[in-house]
Scaffold this motif. Sequence first.
Motif, mmCIF file in Angstrom:
data_model
loop_
_atom_site.group_PDB
_atom_site.id
_atom_site.type_symbol
_atom_site.label_atom_id
_atom_site.label_comp_id
_atom_site.label_asym_id
_atom_site.label_seq_id
_atom_site.Cartn_x
_atom_site.Cartn_y
_atom_site.Cartn_z
ATOM 1 N N LEU A 1 44.415 -59.434 39.747
ATOM 2 C CA LEU A 1 43.305 -58.662 40.313
ATOM 3 C C LEU A 1 43.713 -57.763 41.474
ATOM 4 C CD1 LEU A 1 40.563 -61.450 40.344
ATOM 5 C CD2 LEU A 1 41.012 -59.727 38.589
ATOM 6 N N ARG B 1 35.432 -47.011 36.346
ATOM 7 C CA ARG B 1 36.428 -46.321 37.170
ATOM 8 C C ARG B 1 35.900 -46.050 38.576
ATOM 9 N NH1 ARG B 1 40.785 -43.709 33.969
ATOM 10 N NH2 ARG B 1 40.460 -44.381 31.836
ATOM 11 N N LEU C 1 43.690 -46.727 36.680
ATOM 12 C CA LEU C 1 44.988 -47.244 37.131
ATOM 13 C C LEU C 1 45.069 -47.470 38.638
ATOM 14 C CD1 LEU C 1 47.330 -45.004 34.940
ATOM 15 C CD2 LEU C 1 46.451 -47.288 34.448
ATOM 16 N N GLY C 2 44.041 -47.100 39.371
ATOM 17 C CA GLY C 2 44.112 -47.196 40.820
ATOM 18 C C GLY C 2 43.915 -48.608 41.328
ATOM 19 N N ALA C 3 43.930 -48.742 42.639
ATOM 20 C CA ALA C 3 43.674 -50.046 43.251
ATOM 21 C C ALA C 3 42.182 -50.360 43.160
ATOM 22 C CB ALA C 3 44.127 -50.033 44.709
ATOM 23 N N PRO C 4 41.837 -51.595 42.873
ATOM 24 C CA PRO C 4 40.416 -51.960 42.891
ATOM 25 C C PRO C 4 39.890 -51.922 44.331
ATOM 26 C CG PRO C 4 41.793 -53.898 42.471
ATOM 27 C CD PRO C 4 42.720 -52.715 42.531
ATOM 28 N N GLU D 1 37.680 -54.433 39.367
ATOM 29 C CA GLU D 1 38.992 -55.072 39.489
ATOM 30 C C GLU D 1 39.566 -55.496 38.149
ATOM 31 O OE1 GLU D 1 37.896 -57.971 42.433
ATOM 32 O OE2 GLU D 1 37.769 -59.566 40.949
ATOM 33 N N GLN D 2 38.735 -55.456 37.099
ATOM 34 C CA GLN D 2 39.234 -55.741 35.759
ATOM 35 C C GLN D 2 38.700 -54.701 34.782
ATOM 36 O OE1 GLN D 2 39.450 -59.796 34.146
ATOM 37 N NE2 GLN D 2 38.131 -60.429 35.827
ATOM 38 N N ASP D 3 39.495 -54.412 33.756
ATOM 39 C CA ASP D 3 38.932 -53.738 32.601
ATOM 40 C C ASP D 3 37.893 -54.665 31.997
ATOM 41 O OD1 ASP D 3 40.822 -51.647 32.830
ATOM 42 O OD2 ASP D 3 42.266 -52.746 31.602
ATOM 43 N N ALA D 4 36.906 -54.094 31.361
ATOM 44 C CA ALA D 4 35.993 -54.881 30.539
ATOM 45 C C ALA D 4 36.280 -54.512 29.090
ATOM 46 C CB ALA D 4 34.548 -54.577 30.917
ATOM 47 N N GLU E 1 38.468 -51.251 24.828
ATOM 48 C CA GLU E 1 38.540 -51.421 26.277
ATOM 49 C C GLU E 1 37.543 -50.534 27.012
ATOM 50 O OE1 GLU E 1 42.509 -51.731 28.322
ATOM 51 O OE2 GLU E 1 41.991 -49.682 28.868
ATOM 52 N N SER F 1 37.996 -49.094 30.394
ATOM 53 C CA SER F 1 39.103 -49.037 31.353
ATOM 54 C C SER F 1 38.607 -48.891 32.781
ATOM 55 C CB SER F 1 40.022 -47.859 31.020
ATOM 56 O OG SER F 1 41.022 -47.723 32.007
ATOM 57 N N PRO G 1 47.826 -52.445 41.966
ATOM 58 C CA PRO G 1 49.139 -52.228 41.345
ATOM 59 C C PRO G 1 50.123 -51.652 42.362
ATOM 60 C CG PRO G 1 47.531 -50.595 40.577
ATOM 61 C CD PRO G 1 46.791 -51.548 41.466
ATOM 62 N N PRO H 1 38.262 -66.366 38.308
ATOM 63 C CA PRO H 1 38.001 -65.039 38.891
ATOM 64 C C PRO H 1 38.638 -63.896 38.082
ATOM 65 C CG PRO H 1 38.648 -66.591 40.611
ATOM 66 C CD PRO H 1 38.820 -67.313 39.300
ATOM 67 N N ASP H 2 39.791 -64.170 37.473
ATOM 68 C CA ASP H 2 40.456 -63.109 36.721
ATOM 69 C C ASP H 2 40.154 -63.189 35.219
ATOM 70 O OD1 ASP H 2 41.835 -65.383 36.215
ATOM 71 O OD2 ASP H 2 43.812 -64.606 36.773
ATOM 72 N N LYS I 1 37.283 -62.995 31.882
ATOM 73 C CA LYS I 1 36.102 -62.236 31.462
ATOM 74 C C LYS I 1 35.199 -63.169 30.666
ATOM 75 C CE LYS I 1 39.125 -58.187 30.886
ATOM 76 N NZ LYS I 1 40.168 -58.845 31.643
ATOM 77 N N ARG J 1 44.061 -53.097 19.256
ATOM 78 C CA ARG J 1 43.029 -54.083 19.599
ATOM 79 C C ARG J 1 41.699 -53.779 18.928
ATOM 80 N NH1 ARG J 1 41.534 -54.229 25.759
ATOM 81 N NH2 ARG J 1 39.812 -55.489 25.008
#
Lengths: 430, 430
Positions: free
Chosen positions: B73, A285, A73-76, A290-293, A68, A70, B76, A141-142, A144, B61
Amino acid sequence: MTLGSSNGAVADAAPLSAQESDPRVMGWMEGFPPPKDKIITQPDSVYFSFPKLRWSVCHLREFLPTEEISRGLGAPVPLAYPPPYEFGDLRDAIDALTFTPLGAHAPMSWEQSLYANYTDGVLILHKGRVIYERYFGCLQPDGKHAAMSMTKSLTGLLAEILVVEGKLDDAAPVSAIVPEVRDSAFGSATVRQVMDMTTGLRYSEDYADPNADIWTYSAAASPLPKPAGYAGPDGYWEYLQQVKPEGRHGDAFHYRTVNSDMLGWIISRVSGKSVTALASERLWRPMGAEQDAYMTVDGKGTPYAGGGLSAGLRDLGRLGLLMLNEGVIDGKRLFPAEVVKKIRAGGDPAKFGESYPALVGGRYSSMWWLYPGDEGVIAARGVHGQTIYVDPSAEMVLVRFASFPKAQNPLIDPTSLPAFRAVSQYLKSR
Amino acid sequence: MTLGSSNGAVADAAPLSAQESDPRVMGWMEGFPPPKDKIITQPDSVYFSFPKLRWSVCHLREFLPTEEISRGLGAPVPLAYPPPYEFGDLRDAIDALTFTPLGAHAPMSWEQSLYANYTDGVLILHKGRVIYERYFGCLQPDGKHAAMSMTKSLTGLLAEILVVEGKLDDAAPVSAIVPEVRDSAFGSATVRQVMDMTTGLRYSEDYADPNADIWTYSAAASPLPKPAGYAGPDGYWEYLQQVKPEGRHGDAFHYRTVNSDMLGWIISRVSGKSVTALASERLWRPMGAEQDAYMTVDGKGTPYAGGGLSAGLRDLGRLGLLMLNEGVIDGKRLFPAEVVKKIRAGGDPAKFGESYPALVGGRYSSMWWLYPGDEGVIAARGVHGQTIYVDPSAEMVLVRFASFPKAQNPLIDPTSLPAFRAVSQYLKSR
């Protein structure tokens, strides 16, 4: 068209159109279980051959071990959009733009080009706002999508950040940083030669040649258990230790994925962090992704710094904004402006050669493509049509994910580069 | 202790303590590359044997293909916390709690139990607020941990939601929903018998027995290419089609993972969605999860509904809150209260048997464990010490990830269940 004709071996005969090969039209992996002839499985010669690859580009983690990147954990931090009515008008206007594909005479509309290019997703940012965004095929959109060799530009950007911060000496010989490659062709190259891919290596990356080194490399890199009797190198980094020299370092640009993996090793060695951890800490970070890659890994857990990235379309848009705005996103500086300035100033058109007909006169610098022309375009590129295209002259960032039937980008450039320029022209004229 | 003694084959001899086997102390996968004897690779008999498994539980993983359970998206919804000074006092108070392990005489403190249990992460919610949260070993707040058989409870919850919504008839024979298993032992079982694991199947799940069916099942389920000459079933669902009967359906609870995979197939068939997609749509997206979760998949992309989940500690806390509050989180109802009420009302202590010494008199219902006693505890459990422990009598949700050297939970119950009860008592006394 029969399913048989969709086999990679005969894909040349009559490639399905973008609409015909849409994974939802093909019905890949639909049903519980899917019908036998709609299941896509290992090996990669199956799952990554057209038209199956049109599904697989969005699902690499379902075939391969991954690590991952990452977002934390915050808001995008959402991207900015114009009001919907304006967005709709912009979409209509851009869809109707026309251009003449390179080497062609008949014009093509922007919207036609999306299908000609087997587009899975396209995002255009202008002056920091998303003015165009469409999804096709397997992408949402969500979701990868495989970034393929755009991964190299991520690795190059991280390396240039470490250079500017004084943590990596780009003039040093690679062997001073990674002594393990002392006896390979890399040992006598400088870090900068690796970053700019001007190393003299014996390495063939002709995807159309089944005997190319890239496939041997793939065997070393495969996370699957090695076949009985396998005596080759195990993993990316063991492979690098036995690359032989060919030609002289610094003479010419030769596009070879192993340089990116060498660079991945270099930046991990000097930072004490994996490429995934570095990408998370320095980019994903802080940029409000808005997504992990994720990145695919070899059998020893080493991320594939030359091509393993999968990411969300908008998150690569954020990466493009960082390139356009020289390290700043949402008013926050993530790295010194000098990083992008150095990338822009690097590379040498005399060394670039003529392998990429649409890019003659361009440069390759820190694993980014600097296009010829006055616009100052800087781009990331990946096989099957992936690109981040940053045009500062139009304050434009364009990201495209695609699953073009053939790997080679020179085949897709003719319906892509003039299309991008048409959008750029349009935006400058508004 | 030498590294040799850390091999799974001789782990019995002198298991390392939690502190000694901490992955950071062992140095697993540290360095670029790690030293040869610190690299953890395939096969699972290597990467999932103690003490290596203490690292691997956070990195599945990186070994296996996986499918995402998307959180979507949006931003949280953070969990609620008391003010820091109060949080610190609570931590001190809970760490100092003492209890007597089952079958023992000497008391043990809560904090001692964390090490006795090889805890990787523990989260305690009381009246909707996080009052205790600690991480050890490989786990961090932004990491994910193998949930092992807690996955079953996720699958069971999704099934019960579909039952209550009228989309799944739990009285129907499985063969009416999945005709493919008509000729297997499952064909004549009802959906409810599968949900409660009272099917009569020939299936041994003794993890300590190398000839147990679970290992044959693992071969079918492995996403790696099958060995040459392999003639067994390919994938979870092919395996299910050839499970033989043993005993009578409905007579007794027999803990068999294949029931969960059968249930995964059932809910995918009736919903038209994979377990990962359903979990995302019904739980991860609406519950405000802060991380995506994932499930490992077989060679055909089928998620492992019996044990494949990896997730963040706090996100399983959110799942526990949904069980405690009967479908409501952050004032939002995700599913009818009837779902949890039905799970609570189900199962039969007469059928439960005595295989779980600490749980005699309990029940197993919709793949959740209903503990004996007046507290009305409902729990998810996974090998090596994973648990979501919901105690309505104390308005408490406790989630623990662990990497106990041995798989069997009856070995870890003695230092766990009385510890959990001590916290519950403490919270009720405040």
